[in-house]
Enzyme design. Structure first.
Site, mmCIF file in Angstrom:
data_model
loop_
_atom_site.group_PDB
_atom_site.id
_atom_site.type_symbol
_atom_site.label_atom_id
_atom_site.label_comp_id
_atom_site.label_asym_id
_atom_site.label_seq_id
_atom_site.Cartn_x
_atom_site.Cartn_y
_atom_site.Cartn_z
ATOM 1 N N PRO A 1 51.632 -12.044 18.052
ATOM 2 C CA PRO A 1 50.917 -11.553 19.232
ATOM 3 C C PRO A 1 51.663 -10.404 19.928
ATOM 4 C CG PRO A 1 51.103 -13.955 19.287
ATOM 5 C CD PRO A 1 51.998 -13.470 18.185
ATOM 6 N N GLU B 1 56.991 -21.258 17.597
ATOM 7 C CA GLU B 1 57.058 -20.201 18.618
ATOM 8 C C GLU B 1 57.433 -18.861 18.009
ATOM 9 O OE1 GLU B 1 55.896 -20.903 21.712
ATOM 10 O OE2 GLU B 1 55.492 -22.734 20.581
ATOM 11 N N ASP C 1 31.713 1.454 6.651
ATOM 12 C CA ASP C 1 31.986 0.402 7.633
ATOM 13 C C ASP C 1 32.066 0.957 9.051
ATOM 14 O OD1 ASP C 1 32.127 -1.544 5.710
ATOM 15 O OD2 ASP C 1 34.313 -1.707 5.705
ATOM 16 N N ARG D 1 39.493 -4.300 1.098
ATOM 17 C CA ARG D 1 38.161 -3.697 1.034
ATOM 18 C C ARG D 1 38.200 -2.166 1.129
ATOM 19 N NH1 ARG D 1 34.143 -5.771 3.694
ATOM 20 N NH2 ARG D 1 33.205 -3.830 4.385
HETATM 21 C C1 4G0 Z 1 54.781 -15.367 16.318
HETATM 22 C C2 4G0 Z 1 49.664 -13.680 15.084
HETATM 23 C C3 4G0 Z 1 53.807 -15.855 15.477
HETATM 24 C C4 4G0 Z 1 54.883 -15.773 17.636
HETATM 25 C C5 4G0 Z 1 50.306 -14.890 14.904
HETATM 26 C C6 4G0 Z 1 53.002 -17.232 17.279
HETATM 27 C C7 4G0 Z 1 48.429 -14.642 16.880
HETATM 28 C C8 4G0 Z 1 48.714 -13.551 16.083
HETATM 29 C C9 4G0 Z 1 52.922 -16.827 15.968
HETATM 30 C C10 4G0 Z 1 53.968 -16.713 18.125
HETATM 31 C C11 4G0 Z 1 49.986 -15.941 15.746
HETATM 32 C C12 4G0 Z 1 48.012 -12.245 16.303
HETATM 33 C C13 4G0 Z 1 54.939 -16.498 20.396
HETATM 34 C C14 4G0 Z 1 53.170 -18.173 19.951
HETATM 35 C C15 4G0 Z 1 51.863 -17.377 15.081
HETATM 36 N N1 4G0 Z 1 49.030 -15.804 16.703
HETATM 37 N N2 4G0 Z 1 47.386 -12.048 17.454
HETATM 38 N N3 4G0 Z 1 50.562 -17.166 15.673
HETATM 39 N N4 4G0 Z 1 54.024 -17.120 19.469
HETATM 40 O O1 4G0 Z 1 48.036 -11.392 15.434
#
Ligand code: 4G0
Length: 249
Positions: free
Chosen positions: A93, A120, A173, A158
């Protein structure tokens, strides 16, 4: 004619789930045709701890667990293999928001290694030492990087030449020309009191192309106006958009 395949290694604690992206649809066919190769590596096989653990508690305290440096680095080393040109990508994220332009660029690499975090996330020092680019598939959290990696793989594959088969190509697309897609209709001509727009039934190919472009422009303007900020409009496009806006006043 046949290009060198895009090699994709995914590092994941759920290898069977991750590999299932290769079983279906566009991605499955592209892999069968040798346009891409998918290999999944489970970092657990590199754990030196009991129960093959690969996570531990965060320094500083707090909830959740963090994936450890060493098994992930060993998995990346195996994924690199002989190649000295792999690009390592971490899905999180905290990454930059993935867009079609980056998807197309990354699909032109020869070797990608996608790192999937659970819990996490992963020890920051692994990101510093090994990760080239950090990407996010959108501003929300999911339970692991696997689905994000699968989204990215689908989006990249794709775009590979011939991956969509027939005369269809990814250039058709949404987003490829910086606009949302126009509406689509199929038979019957009339359903539940709703008709297919007359332009699409006219048989006039120029008229149809202009209608579709106008719909794409109007939808983008109404739903995602920020997409138009980064894009020059041609004279025709500006006319089509103004024509619609004038008519709707
Ligand atoms: C790293 C990607 C990976 C940190 C992975 C969670 C959303 C995405 C993950 C966390 C993911 C995205 C800090 C919770 C695994 N979630 N938006 N989850 N934390 O690309």
């Amino acid at each position: 004619m046949s290009q060198k395949p895009l090699q994709i290694d995914v590092i994941s604690l759920f290898p069977e789930f991750t590999a299932s992206i290769a079983e279906q649809g566009v991605v499955g066919r592209a892999i069968q045709q040798g346009k891409a190769k998918l290999n999944v590596i489970n970092p657990r096989q590199f754990s030196t701890l009991s129960h093959q653990r690969v996570d531990d508690r965060p320094y500083g305290g707090g909830p959740g667990m963090v994936m450890q440096f060493e098994p992930l680095q060993a998995a990346i080393k195996q994924a690199r293999g002989q190649s000295n040109d792999a690009k390592v990508i971490y899905l999180s994220p905290q990454g930059q928001s993935l867009r079609q332009e980056a998807v197309r660029r990354l699909a032109k690499e020869s070797h990608l290694i996608l790192l999937c975090g659970r819990y996490e996330g992963i020890d920051e020092r692994l990101i510093e030492a090994e990760v080239d680019e950090e990407w996010s598939i959108g501003d929300y959290v999911i339970s692991g990087g696997e689905l994000a990696a699968m989204v990215m793989i689908d989006a990249m594959v794709r775009t590979l030449p011939g991956a969509l088969g027939g005369e269809q190509s990814a250039e058709q697309d949404s987003f490829e020309d910086g606009l949302l897609d126009c509406p689509h209709y199929t038979r019957p001509e009339s359903v539940a009191g709703r008709e297919v727009p007359s332009e699409l039934l006219s048989g006039d190919h120029k008229k149809i192309a202009r209608w579709r472009l106008q719909q794409a422009l109007v939808r983008t303007y109404l739903r995602r106006p920020e997409l138009l900020d980064g894009r020059e409009l041609t004279d025709e496009e500006r006319q089509l958009l103004e024509e619609f806006l004038a008519a709707s006043e």
